[in-house]
Design a protein around this motif. Structure first.
Motif, short mmCIF file in Angstrom:
data_model
loop_
_atom_site.label_atom_id
_atom_site.label_comp_id
_atom_site.label_asym_id
_atom_site.label_seq_id
_atom_site.Cartn_x
_atom_site.Cartn_y
_atom_site.Cartn_z
N ALA A 138 -18.61 -33.21 -2.83
CA ALA A 138 -18.00 -33.10 -1.46
C ALA A 138 -16.36 -32.92 -1.45
CB ALA A 138 -18.03 -34.45 -0.69
N VAL A 139 -15.88 -32.00 -0.47
CA VAL A 139 -14.47 -31.54 -0.66
C VAL A 139 -13.72 -32.33 0.63
CG1 VAL A 139 -13.10 -29.88 -0.38
CG2 VAL A 139 -15.19 -29.48 -1.59
N CYS A 206 -0.82 -36.84 9.51
CA CYS A 206 -1.80 -36.11 8.54
C CYS A 206 -3.36 -36.34 9.20
CB CYS A 206 -1.87 -36.68 6.97
SG CYS A 206 -3.15 -36.18 5.99
N ARG A 207 -4.03 -35.49 8.96
CA ARG A 207 -5.36 -35.38 9.49
C ARG A 207 -6.37 -35.02 8.19
NH1 ARG A 207 -6.18 -32.27 14.49
NH2 ARG A 207 -5.82 -34.21 15.54
N VAL A 208 -7.33 -35.81 7.74
CA VAL A 208 -8.37 -35.39 6.75
C VAL A 208 -9.68 -35.21 7.35
CG1 VAL A 208 -9.33 -36.25 4.60
CG2 VAL A 208 -6.94 -36.71 5.32
N ALA A 209 -10.41 -33.85 6.93
CA ALA A 209 -11.75 -33.62 7.16
C ALA A 209 -12.46 -33.56 5.83
CB ALA A 209 -11.79 -32.32 7.77
N VAL A 210 -13.58 -34.12 5.93
CA VAL A 210 -14.57 -34.08 4.54
C VAL A 210 -15.89 -33.39 4.86
CG1 VAL A 210 -15.66 -35.59 3.18
CG2 VAL A 210 -13.74 -36.50 4.06
N GLY A 211 -16.19 -32.54 4.06
CA GLY A 211 -17.38 -31.77 4.17
C GLY A 211 -18.54 -32.61 3.65
N ARG A 212 -19.76 -31.94 3.99
CA ARG A 212 -20.82 -32.64 3.32
C ARG A 212 -21.12 -32.33 1.95
NH1 ARG A 212 -25.44 -30.57 7.41
NH2 ARG A 212 -24.05 -28.70 7.41
N ALA A 229 -13.47 -25.92 8.82
CA ALA A 229 -13.98 -26.14 10.17
C ALA A 229 -13.93 -27.31 11.14
CB ALA A 229 -15.61 -25.62 10.29
N ALA A 230 -14.06 -28.38 10.45
CA ALA A 230 -13.89 -29.46 11.10
C ALA A 230 -12.46 -29.83 11.44
CB ALA A 230 -14.36 -30.70 10.19
N LEU A 231 -11.49 -29.42 10.59
CA LEU A 231 -10.18 -29.54 11.15
C LEU A 231 -9.88 -28.56 12.00
CD1 LEU A 231 -8.43 -29.34 7.58
CD2 LEU A 231 -8.34 -31.17 9.39
N GLU A 232 -10.45 -27.47 12.26
CA GLU A 232 -10.19 -26.05 13.29
C GLU A 232 -10.56 -27.07 14.66
OE1 GLU A 232 -11.22 -21.63 14.56
OE2 GLU A 232 -11.81 -22.70 12.48
N MET A 233 -11.78 -27.75 14.47
CA MET A 233 -12.41 -27.94 15.64
C MET A 233 -11.70 -29.20 16.29
SD MET A 233 -15.21 -27.42 17.66
CE MET A 233 -16.17 -26.33 16.19
N ALA A 234 -11.22 -29.99 15.28
CA ALA A 234 -10.27 -31.09 15.47
C ALA A 234 -9.12 -30.85 16.49
CB ALA A 234 -10.08 -32.06 14.62
N GLU A 235 -8.58 -29.58 15.83
CA GLU A 235 -7.33 -29.02 16.70
C GLU A 235 -7.51 -28.49 17.89
OE1 GLU A 235 -3.66 -26.17 15.55
OE2 GLU A 235 -5.06 -26.62 14.09
N LEU A 243 -9.55 -39.41 10.15
CA LEU A 243 -10.42 -38.87 9.04
C LEU A 243 -11.61 -38.55 10.21
CD1 LEU A 243 -11.85 -38.77 6.36
CD2 LEU A 243 -12.66 -41.20 6.42
N LEU A 244 -11.93 -37.13 9.78
CA LEU A 244 -13.15 -36.55 10.40
C LEU A 244 -14.23 -36.20 9.21
CD1 LEU A 244 -10.74 -34.06 12.14
CD2 LEU A 244 -11.93 -35.76 13.39
N ARG A 245 -15.55 -36.38 9.62
CA ARG A 245 -16.56 -35.89 8.69
C ARG A 245 -17.38 -34.74 9.38
NH1 ARG A 245 -17.15 -39.24 4.65
NH2 ARG A 245 -16.27 -41.28 4.70
N ALA A 246 -17.80 -33.72 8.71
CA ALA A 246 -18.16 -32.62 9.38
C ALA A 246 -19.81 -32.94 9.53
CB ALA A 246 -18.40 -31.53 8.06
#
Length: 352
Positions: A138-139, A206-212, A229-235, A243-246
Motif C-alpha cells: 500500500a502507498v 498536511c493531508r495524507v491519502a492511502v491507496g488500497r 486520486a484520493a488527494l485530488e478528490m479531497a481537494e 487521513l483519507l483512504r481510497a
C-alpha cells in the motif's frame, strides 16, 4: 597487511616521502598529494573504514620515525598533509558513491511509480531497496502546504519516526513531485497509519491519502495512483479529514464517471435553489453541513454559526423550493448525492 588489516598498498610511498621531508624540510609535492588522494579513493571503493586507514598511516609514521633525522615540525606537517589528502580522496569517493546510489534509487522509484520498467527486472531491483514485490503493498502519500524534498527537516523527522518503530528493510520512504511517500507491506496497516500521524504532526495543514493494498510489481503503481486520486478528490470536495483512504472514497469516482448524468441530477434536484434570496450557495452550504454532521440540526447549526431555529428555517426553505425534505430518509439519499455532485462539479460557482 598492516596490524589494522589494511593492505600495505594504501601506504605505498608514504614512509619514503616522510624520510625525504625530514631530511630536506620540504613539503609534499603536488604529485605526492595526488597519489595520496587516489589511494584514498581506492580504499573507499574497496570498502575499508576511514578510521582504520588513518590509524594505519599514524602507525606507519610512528614505525618510521626513529630512523628519520631532521625537523620534527616538518615531518608532522607532512603527516598531516598526507592524511588530509588521503581522507579527501576517500571522502570524494564516498560522495560519488552516494550520488550514484541516490541516482539509482531515484531511477528505481520513478520506474516503480510509473511502471516504466520490465516487471521482472523491477522486482529484482526492488530487493536491493528492501521491497519484495511478490507481496501486496500500500502507498501512502502526504501532501503539505509546502513541497517536501529529500533531506529537508520535515522529511527527516517523519522518516526517523517511522523507521524507529518499524522494520526499515520492508518500508520505502521517499519524495516525489513535492509529496512525501511511504510504501509499506499491505498487511501492515499500522505502518501507513503511523506515517500519516507523523506527517500530520510534522507539518500543519498536511493531508495524507492511502491507496488500497495491491499485489505484485504493478500493485505499487495502482496503490500510488489511487492515493493521488484520493488527494485530488479531497481537494475538489474540500474534505477536511487529515487521513483519507481510497477505499472509503470509491463512491466519488463512480459519481464523477458519468458527468452528464451527474449534471442532470444536480440541475434537477438543486437547480431550484437558485431562486432563493442570496442564490443557491447559502442553502447548499446548509445541506452540506447538515449531511456532514449526520443530520443533527444542533451540530449543523454550530458549524454554520447559526441558531437551530435559523437552520430549521433554511431546511424548510430547501423543502419548499426543491420539493425534497432533507429530514425525510426517502428524500435524503437523492439530496445528499446531488450535494456531492455539486461539489464535484463546483456548482454553483461554475454553471452547469
Amino acid at each position: 597487511m598492516t596490524e589494522q588489516g589494511i593492505p600495505e598498498h594504501y601506504l605505498e610511498g608514504y614512509a619514503g616521502a616522510l624520510a625525504q621531508v625530514a631530511a630536506t624540510g620540504r613539503r609534499l609535492s603536488r604529485e605526492e598529494l595526488a597519489a595520496r588522494r587516489a589511494l584514498g579513493e581506492q580504499a573507499a571503493d574497496a570498502g575499508h573504514g576511514l578510521r582504520a586507514l588513518v590509524v594505519a598511516h599514524l602507525a606507519a609514521a610512528r614505525a618510521a620515525w626513529p630512523g628519520i633525522p631532521g625537523s620534527t615540525d616538518s615531518t608532522l606537517a607532512a603527516v598531516q598533509q598526507a592524511i588530509d589528502a588521503f581522507a579527501e580522496g576517500y571522502e570524494r569517493a564516498q560522495r560519488l558513491a552516494m550520488r550514484r546510489e541516490e541516482a539509482a534509487r531515484r531511477e528505481f522509484i520513478d520506474d516503480l511509480l510509473y511502471g516504466r520498467s520490465d516487471l521482472g527486472r523491477l522486482a529484482e531491483r526492488a530487493e536491493r531497496f528492501g521491497l519484495r514485490l511478490s507481496r501486496a503493498h500500500a502507498v501512502a502519500v502526504a501532501q503539505g502546504p509546502a513541497p517536501y524534498a529529500e533531506g529537508d527537516p520535515v522529511t527527516r523527522q517523519v522518516e526517523r519516526a517511522v523507521l524507529a518503530r518499524f522494520d526499515a528493510r520492508s518500508i520505502l520512504l521517499t519524495t516525489k513531485n513535492g509529496r512525501l511517500l511511504c510504501v509499506a507491506p499491505g498487511d501492515e496497516d499500522e505502518v501507513v497509519t503511523h506515517f500519516a500521524r507523523q506527517a500530520y504532526a510534522a507539518g500543519e495543514g498536511c493531508r495524507v491519502a492511502v491507496g488500497r493494498p495491491r499485489p505484485g510489481p504493478g500493485g505499487v503503481v495502482q496503490s500510488y495512483e489511487e492515493a493521488l486520486a484520493a488527494l485530488e478528490m479531497a481537494e475538489r470536495l474540500d474534505l477536511d479529514q487529515p487521513l483519507l483512504r481510497a477505499a472509503d472514497l470509491l463512491v466519488y469516482p463512480v459519481l464523477a464517471r458519468d458527468r452528464q448524468a451527474l449534471t442532470d441530477l444536480v440541475s434537477h434536484t438543486l437547480g431550484p435553489l437558485t431562486a432563493a434570496r442570496g442564490g443557491a450557495r447559502p442553502l447548499l452550504d446548509t445541506l452540506t453541513a447538515y449531511f456532514d454532521s449526520g443530520c443533527v440540526a444542533a451540530e449543523a447549526a454550530r458549524r454554520l454559526a447559526l441558531s437551530v431555529r435559523a437552520l430549521t428555517y433554511r431546511l424548510e426553505r430547501i423543502h419548499t423550493l426543491t420539493g425534497a425534505d432533507p429530514s425525510d430518509p426517502a428524500h435524503r439519499y437523492t439530496l445528499q448525492t446531488a450535494v456531492i455532485g455539486a461539489r464535484l462539479l463546483d456548482w454553483p460557482a461554475k454553471p452547469l
